[in-house]
Design an enzyme around this catalytic site. Structure first.
Site, PDB file in Angstrom:
ATOM      1  N   ARG A   1      61.794  24.402  10.886  1.00  0.00           N
ATOM      2  CA  ARG A   1      60.778  25.238  10.209  1.00  0.00           C
ATOM      3  C   ARG A   1      60.304  26.182  10.786  1.00  0.00           C
ATOM      4  NH1 ARG A   1      57.245  21.230  10.277  1.00  0.00           N
ATOM      5  NH2 ARG A   1      56.985  20.557   8.173  1.00  0.00           N
ATOM      6  N   GLY A   2      60.418  27.470   9.998  1.00  0.00           N
ATOM      7  CA  GLY A   2      60.136  28.891  10.653  1.00  0.00           C
ATOM      8  C   GLY A   2      58.665  29.158  10.171  1.00  0.00           C
ATOM      9  N   GLY A   3      58.519  30.550  10.137  1.00  0.00           N
ATOM     10  CA  GLY A   3      57.338  31.280   9.850  1.00  0.00           C
ATOM     11  C   GLY A   3      56.964  31.337   8.298  1.00  0.00           C
ATOM     12  N   MET A   4      58.031  31.544   7.340  1.00  0.00           N
ATOM     13  CA  MET A   4      57.860  31.274   6.012  1.00  0.00           C
ATOM     14  C   MET A   4      58.450  30.276   5.228  1.00  0.00           C
ATOM     15  SD  MET A   4      58.312  35.249   4.766  1.00  0.00           S
ATOM     16  CE  MET A   4      59.942  35.667   4.979  1.00  0.00           C
TER      17      MET A   4
ATOM     18  N   LYS B   1      66.481  25.964   1.892  1.00  0.00           N
ATOM     19  CA  LYS B   1      65.320  26.478   2.503  1.00  0.00           C
ATOM     20  C   LYS B   1      64.156  26.846   1.311  1.00  0.00           C
ATOM     21  CE  LYS B   1      64.039  30.314   5.708  1.00  0.00           C
ATOM     22  NZ  LYS B   1      64.799  31.178   6.424  1.00  0.00           N
TER      23      LYS B   1
ATOM     24  N   GLU C   1      60.976  26.172   5.262  1.00  0.00           N
ATOM     25  CA  GLU C   1      61.272  25.039   5.865  1.00  0.00           C
ATOM     26  C   GLU C   1      62.689  24.708   5.368  1.00  0.00           C
ATOM     27  OE1 GLU C   1      57.231  22.256   5.914  1.00  0.00           O
ATOM     28  OE2 GLU C   1      58.159  23.013   3.927  1.00  0.00           O
ATOM     29  N   VAL C   2      63.484  24.202   6.258  1.00  0.00           N
ATOM     30  CA  VAL C   2      65.001  23.931   5.832  1.00  0.00           C
ATOM     31  C   VAL C   2      65.082  22.178   6.008  1.00  0.00           C
ATOM     32  CG1 VAL C   2      67.294  24.356   6.612  1.00  0.00           C
ATOM     33  CG2 VAL C   2      65.599  26.033   7.059  1.00  0.00           C
TER      34      VAL C   2
ATOM     35  N   ASP D   1      65.951  40.594  13.509  1.00  0.00           N
ATOM     36  CA  ASP D   1      65.486  39.067  14.149  1.00  0.00           C
ATOM     37  C   ASP D   1      66.516  38.465  15.017  1.00  0.00           C
ATOM     38  OD1 ASP D   1      63.519  37.640  15.092  1.00  0.00           O
ATOM     39  OD2 ASP D   1      63.343  36.434  13.322  1.00  0.00           O
TER      40      ASP D   1
END
Length: 622
Positions: A60-63, A81, A65-66, A182
């Protein structure tokens, strides 16, 4: 390493983000069914139900989910994603998410995960599917090996090669007008079969295109996570100009340098802490000198120089492109490969040296020479080969019982020079008798014949000594001749003061002089000859072959001189001069020998010190 051919800029397609409202035109891949396609064997590719069957949450990232999904249509595992619930309500976030899918999908490179499909889910949230990659991130590897220097060292070369592939992937994106913005260890995936992937293009920027939104620095939270509404990038890896929303290609080069620093040291370039402090440190310039920050590090200076240049404060001071960084790294790796080959060859010679050393310590002198030659070859290939150094020290600490022929020849040459020097000193000692003749003449001569014989013998002994000193090779037979002449010459002085006064001391001086000979037989012979020089006259007087010159009466010794009168004035002077000469001469001779011995000890001490440094260095390395 031959540089890979670079594409002509005219042939490089530019990534096109698509219209800003394109997210509304995506197909609903979950809710609609694909058209039937007949296979050759008559089977239908129709499938009832959703195409993707979710199996597990991968991250799970900032924007987004995988998820790990099963593609029911193709029959394979994929990664999906999907934009996170709540975030999808922000139009700018939806556009950025869609841009990520399109940018990543258009960057067709082996180190960039391919995108399969972009669509809406049943809940209306945008998602895209891509190849599912297996392995561990560089961030996970660093966390796993931190504290295990051996594991880190063993993996370093493999990871440097993988990092070089990352540099090429980033350069590929740059050539197509895309900045990643990034790059960090968490976004570099190391596959199970040698694959390398650059992940998470969610903050990618297309050059000369406007930003989609205005993101600000977070006030708290995990600074290793890139979050929606946060700084464009991850604190600790962001270039100073990127913090001012002035990202350029060298900004990604800065992030690559920070990743390389962490790969080499297992520590962050710009350490953990409050994001504001990390940003302030980055704006002032971060010290990337590894050996300054980590003095015990064994990182080669070439790699340190790459880190320092890549993370320079000003973009123009960095590598101009990610490919230039790649080229510098591969140039080092090419040299490191040569070093690895030399070390391998050195180790083979070191093992051969150790095998031969075991035979040498068993008494095989030929094996000793071969072992030392193998040690020399090993150290020539790798001066820091600890096994070779250990074998060398072992051989030096256990010298052979018999000198090798070459060493014996050197020792013999040294002895030759010592004997020639002793012969010169002996010549001076014998000829010094001439200095006493005037005193004896002044005392009054009783037996000119005896004085003449003594003088002739002394001069002859001096002449023979000088002749011996000038010979190219000193033979032991010369010593016998000199000893015989010298003993006869000195013994003839018995006619001066008898066999008990002065004569034993003079002959003792000769014995001391010859006792400095390196040859044991000559030392014994000198002692015997000098003793005979004293005993001979005593025996000859006792059997009547020589007139008595000394006798004892009423507790006193009476000396009757045979060559000169014993005048009250000159006799004490003569005896005093002779006594002083007999004191000084041995001191000079023994002093010279001692000086030579001291010099030899100094050389041996220096050699021993060198060996101790080798051993100490080896122990320090261990």
């Amino acid at each position: 390493m031959k540089e890979a051919s670079r594409p002509d800029p005219a042939d490089v397609p530019t990534v096109v983000p698509g219209p800003e409202d394109a997210d509304t035109a995506l197909p609903s891949a979950v809710s609609s069914r694909p058209a039937a396609v007949d296979a050759k064997d008559g089977e239908s590719l129709e499938h009832d139900g959703p195409r993707y069957d979710r199996r597990a949450l991968l991250g799970r990232g900032g924007m987004g989910e995988v998820f790990l999904c099963a593609d029911q249509r193709i029959g394979r595992s994929v990664a999906m994603k999907q934009i996170r619930a709540g975030v999808d309500q922000d139009p700018a976030a939806r556009r950025r998410f869609l841009r990520e899918a399109r940018v990543q999908g258009q960057l067709e490179h082996p180190a960039i995960v391919p995108v399969y499909e972009v669509a809406h889910g049943e809940d209306g949230r945008t998602y895209f599917t891509m190849k599912r990659v297996k392995g561990e991130s560089l961030h996970e590897w660093i966390a796993r090996v931190r504290g295990d220097d051996e594991a880190a060292s063993e993996s370093r070369r493999r990871l440097l090669n993988a990092f070089a592939q990352v540099c090429l992937a980033v350069d590929f994106a740059h050539e197509r007008g895309v900045l990643h913005r990034d790059l960090k260890p968490a976004n570099i995936m190391l596959g199970d079969f040698g694959e390398v992937y650059v992940l998470d293009w969610g903050l990618a920027k297309i050059e000369d295109a406007p930003e989609l939104d205005d993101l600000t620095l977070p006030s708290s939270g995990d600074d290793s996570e890139t979050r929606a509404g946060a700084m464009l990038g991850t604190p600790g890896y962001i270039a100073p100009e990127q913090m001012r929303n002035e990202a350029v290609r060298q900004s990604d080069v800065y992030a690559l340098g920070a990743v390389l620093f962490e790969l080499l040291t297992l520590e962050r370039l710009n350490g953990l802490g409050e994001p504001a402090n990390i940003v302030a440190t980055a704006l002032d310039g971060v010290d990337a000198r590894i050996r300054t920050r980590f003095p015990q590090s064994r990182v080669p200076p070439e790699l340190e120089a790459i880190c320092v240049r890549a993370t320079a404060l000003e973009p123009d001071d960095r590598f101009p492109t990610a490919r230039a960084l790649h080229d510098a790294l591969t140039a080092f790796l090419d040299g490191d490969r040569d070093l690895a080959l030399r070390r391998s060859a050195s180790q083979a010679q070191a093992e051969r040296a150790q095998s031969l050393a075991e035979k040498a310590l068993g008494g095989d002198d030929d094996a000793r020479a071969a072992a030392l030659q193998a040690v020399g070859q090993a150290l020539g290939l790798d001066p820091e080969n600890r096994d070779a150094i250990s074998t060398m020290v072992q051989l030096f600490e256990s010298p052979p019982d018999d000198l090798p022929p070459e060493a014996a020849a050197e020792v013999d040459a040294l002895h030759q020079e010592q004997m020639r020097s002793a012969a010169r000193d002996g010549a001076l000692g014998y000829i010094s008798w001439v200095l006493y003749v005037p005193l004896l003449l002044m005392m009054g001569i009783r037996d000119a014949f005896s004085l003449g014989v003594s003088t002739v013998l002394m001069v002859l002994a001096a002449a023979v000594s000088l002749w011996v000193a000038r010979r190219d090779r000193y033979l032991r037979s010369y010593s016998l001749i000199v000893m015989i002449l010298g003993t006869l010459a000195l013994s003839s002085m018995v006619r001066l003061f008898g066999p008990y006064v002065l004569l034993p001391t003079i002959l003792m001086g000769q014995a001391v002089s010859f006792s400095l000979s390196p040859y044991r037989r000559e030392r014994l012979l000198a002692a015997a000859m000098s003793a005979l020089g004293v005993l001979g006259p005593v025996v000859l007087e006792s059997i009547g072959w020589m007139p008595m010159q000394s006798w004892f009466s009423n507790g006193a010794m009476v000396v009757l001189p045979g060559i000169t009168d014993l005048t009250p004035t000159l006799t004490p002077i003569t005896l005093t001069v002779a006594s002083m000469a007999l004191i000084i001469t041995p001191v000079l001779l023994i002093g010279r020998a001692r000086d030579a011995w001291n010099e030899t000890q100094k050389k041996n001490a220096v050699q021993a010190w060198h060996l101790r440094q080798l051993v100490a260095r080896r122990n320090d390395d261990d």
